[in-house]
Design a protein around this motif. Structure first.
Motif, short mmCIF file in Angstrom:
data_model
loop_
_atom_site.label_atom_id
_atom_site.label_comp_id
_atom_site.label_asym_id
_atom_site.label_seq_id
_atom_site.Cartn_x
_atom_site.Cartn_y
_atom_site.Cartn_z
N THR A 1 0.84 -1.21 0.00
CA THR A 1 0.00 0.00 0.00
C THR A 1 0.86 1.25 0.00
N GLY A 2 1.87 1.26 0.87
CA GLY A 2 2.75 2.42 0.93
C GLY A 2 3.49 2.65 -0.38
N ILE A 3 3.99 1.56 -0.99
CA ILE A 3 4.74 1.69 -2.24
C ILE A 3 3.83 2.16 -3.38
N ILE A 4 2.68 1.52 -3.54
CA ILE A 4 1.78 1.84 -4.65
C ILE A 4 1.27 3.27 -4.55
N VAL A 5 0.81 3.64 -3.37
CA VAL A 5 0.26 4.99 -3.20
C VAL A 5 1.38 6.03 -3.29
N GLY A 6 2.59 5.65 -2.90
CA GLY A 6 3.71 6.58 -2.98
C GLY A 6 4.18 6.86 -4.39
#
Length: 459
Positions: free
Chosen positions: A366-371
Motif C-alpha cells: 500500500t505504501g509503495i503503490i500509493v507513494g
C-alpha cells in the motif's frame, strides 16, 4: 457481526479508485472529493448534507494537521534567514572539513543531510547541503552521483520517513491509525528505520565504491568540472550569532522533549515557537528596523511552502478519516456513524484467516503503490487507516504495521526510487534524476525486504 451498508461499499470503491489513480502517478484529489460527496449523500440522504460533508472533511483534517503545517512553515522561514545571513555556511563548514577522502565524505555528507533534514526538512536541507558540502565531497574524491545518492537516501529516505524532530509524518500516520499522538508510531519505527537505513546506505556505499574502481577517469573529469561550483558566503557577526544560537536552541528543545517527556502537540509547540523567536531575533539583528517588514517576507515564504506541501494531504486525509469512527462522526455530522475501514477490519477477521505475513505485505504494498504519485505524505492517511483496519481485525501491533507502511510510502513517494520525486537532489547536484532513481533502486528494494522481515517478527 458488523452490518456493512451501501455507504461502506461505496467508500471501499473510492478507496480502490484512489489507489489506482495514485498508481498511475496522478493526483487523487478529485476521486477523494467525489468519494466524500457520494458517501455523504448516501449517509445523509440530501444534497446539502453531501456538500457539507466535503467541507467538514477539510475542516477536520485541517484541525488534525494544522500544528504540523505551522511548525514546518516556521522552520522553512527560519532556514531562509540562515541562508541569507550565511549562518548556514558556518554551521555546515566544520562537517565539510571532515571530508578528507571519499569514504568519509559519503558518510559525513549523508549524516549532515540527515540532521539538517530532521531539523529543517529535506527540501530546504537539499539547498543547504548541496551548495555548501557537495563540492567539498567531490573534491575529496566522492563521485557527484555518490553525493546525490547519499543526500537522497539520508534526507528523503531516512530523515523524512522517520521525521523524529518535527514529527509531521508520524503525526499524520498516527491520526489515521487512531492514536492521539505520534509517540507510538515513533517508538515502533525505530527498529524498522535502523534496518532500512543500514541496509540501503551500506549497500549504496559498496556499489559506489565498485563504480569508483571501475571508472577512475570519469571521476577525475567530474571533479574538474564540478569544483567551480564550490560556494563560500560572506559572513559577519550576525552570521556567527545565528550559527551558534540556532543549533543550540533546537538541541535544547530536543533535551526538553526528552526530560519533560513532551510529545505530540506539546513538542510541536516548542519547536514552532523556538523557530519563530529565532526568526524574529535574527531578522531584527540582520536588518535592524527594516526587520519589521522583512520578517513578513520570511513568514509568507515559509507558509507558502507549508501550504503547498499539505494542501493535497488535507483532502486525501479528510477522505480517509471516514475510516475512523470518531473522525467519521465529525465529518458526517451523524452520531451513529462508524469508521468504515474499522468495520471492514472486523468483518475481515470473521471471514478471512489473517496472519502477520499477509498484513505486513499489504501495508508495504500500500505504501509503495500509493507513494508512486511522488508525494511522500500522500500515502500516510491510507497506511495509517490500513493499520487501524487490521489492528481491529487481529491481535497485532498496529503501530508497527503503520510504521512499516509509513516507511514504504515515504521512501517511495518522498523521492528515492521514482524519477519525478528526485528533482530537488538531482537539480542541486546536476545528475540525471532517472539515473539517480535507477542507482537507488537495488539498495531501497533490499531495504524494503529486510525491514518487512523485521516488522513481521515485531507485529
Amino acid at each position: 457481526m458488523v452490518a456493512l451498508t451501501s455507504a461502506h461499499w461505496l467508500f471501499l470503491f473510492w478507496v480502490f479508485v484512489v489507489i489506482v489513480v495514485m498508481a498511475l502517478r496522478k493526483d487523487p484529489l478529485i476521486p477523494c472529493i467525489l468519494g466524500l460527496l457520494t458517501v455523504g449523500w448516501v449517509v445523509k440522504q440530501s444534497v446539502v448534507g453531501a456538500v457539507s460533508t466535503v467541507f467538514n472533511a477539510l475542516i477536520v483534517a485541517g484541525n488534525e494537521f494544522w500544528g504540523i503545517i505551522v511548525v514546518i512553515s516556521l522552520i522553512v522561514a527560519l532556514s531562509k534567514l540562515l541562508s541569507d545571513t550565511g549562518a548556514d555556511y558556518l554551521v555546515m563548514s566544520p562537517a565539510a572539513k571532515l571530508m578528507v577522502n571519499p569514504d568519509i565524505a559519503f558518510w559525513v555528507l549523508g549524516l549532515s543531510m540527515l540532521l539538517a533534514s530532521w531539523f529543517f526538512w529535506p527540501s530546504p536541507a537539499v539547498a543547504l547541503i548541496g551548495a555548501i558540502m557537495v563540492p567539498v565531497a567531490v573534491r575529496a574524491g566522492l563521485p557527484v552521483m555518490g553525493a546525490a545518492i547519499a543526500m537522497n537516501l539520508f534526507g528523503h529516505g531516512i530523515a523524512l520517513s522517520t521525521d523524529y524532530v518535527i514529527q509531521g509524518a508520524p503525526t499524520i500516520t498516527a491520526k489515521a491509525a487512531g492514536f492521539t499522538d505520534p509517540g507510538p508510531i515513533i517508538s515502533a519505527s525505530i527498529p524498522l528505520a535502523i534496518t532500512m537505513g543500514l541496509v540501503t546506505t551500506v549497500t549504496a556505499y559498496f556499489l559506489i565504491k565498485k563504480d569508483m574502481r571501475s571508472n577512475p577517469e570519469a571521476l577525475k573529469n567530474e571533479q574538474t568540472t564540478f569544483l567551480a561550483k564550490e560556494v563560500r558566503k560572506d559572513v559577519n557577526t550576525t552570521s556567527y550569532i545565528l550559527a551558534w544560537a540556532t543549533p543550540l536552541a533546537f538541541l535544547a528543545d530536543v533535551a526538553a522533549m526528552w526530560v519533560l517527556k513532551l510529545k505530540g502537540g506539546d513538542a510541536t509547540a516548542l519547536l514552532g515557537a523556538t523557530a519563530l523567536i529565532i526568526l524574529a531575533f535574527g531578522t531584527m539583528l540582520k536588518d535592524g528596523w527594516e526587520g519589521l517588514e522583512k520578517i513578513t517576507e520570511y513568514i509568507r515564504d515559509g507558509f507558502m511552502f507549508g501550504i503547498k506541501v499539505f494542501a493535497p494531504v488535507l483532502i486525501i486525509g479528510g477522505f480517509f478519516f471516514l475510516g475512523k469512527g470518531d473522525l467519521a462522526k465529525s465529518i458526517l455530522g451523524v452520531n451513529t456513524a462508524t469508521g468504515f475501514l474499522e468495520d471492514f477490519g472486523i468483518v475481515l477477521s470473521q471471514v478471512i484467516p489473517l496472519n502477520k505475513f499477509f498484513v505486513a505485505i499489504v501495508s508495504l504494498a500500500t505504501g509503495i503503490i500509493v507513494g508512486l504519485d511522488g508525494s511522500g505524505f500522500s500515502p500516510l492517511p491510507l497506511v495509517g487507516s490500513v493499520a487501524a483496519t487490521f489492528g481491529s481485525a487481529m491481535p497485532i501491533d498496529k503501530a508497527t504495521l503503520a510504521a512499516l507502511g509509513q516507511i514504504a510510502g515515504v521512501w517511495t513517494g518522498g523521492g528515492t526510487i521514482i524519477p519525478w520525486g528526485l528533482i530537488p537532489v538531482a537539480a542541486i547536484t546536476g545528475v540525471n534524476p532517472i539515473e539517480l532513481a535507477r542507482r537507488n533502486f537495488v539498495p531501497v528494494v533490499l531495504g524494503f525486504i529486510a525491514t518487512t522481515i523485521v516488522a513481521i517478527f515485531l507485529l
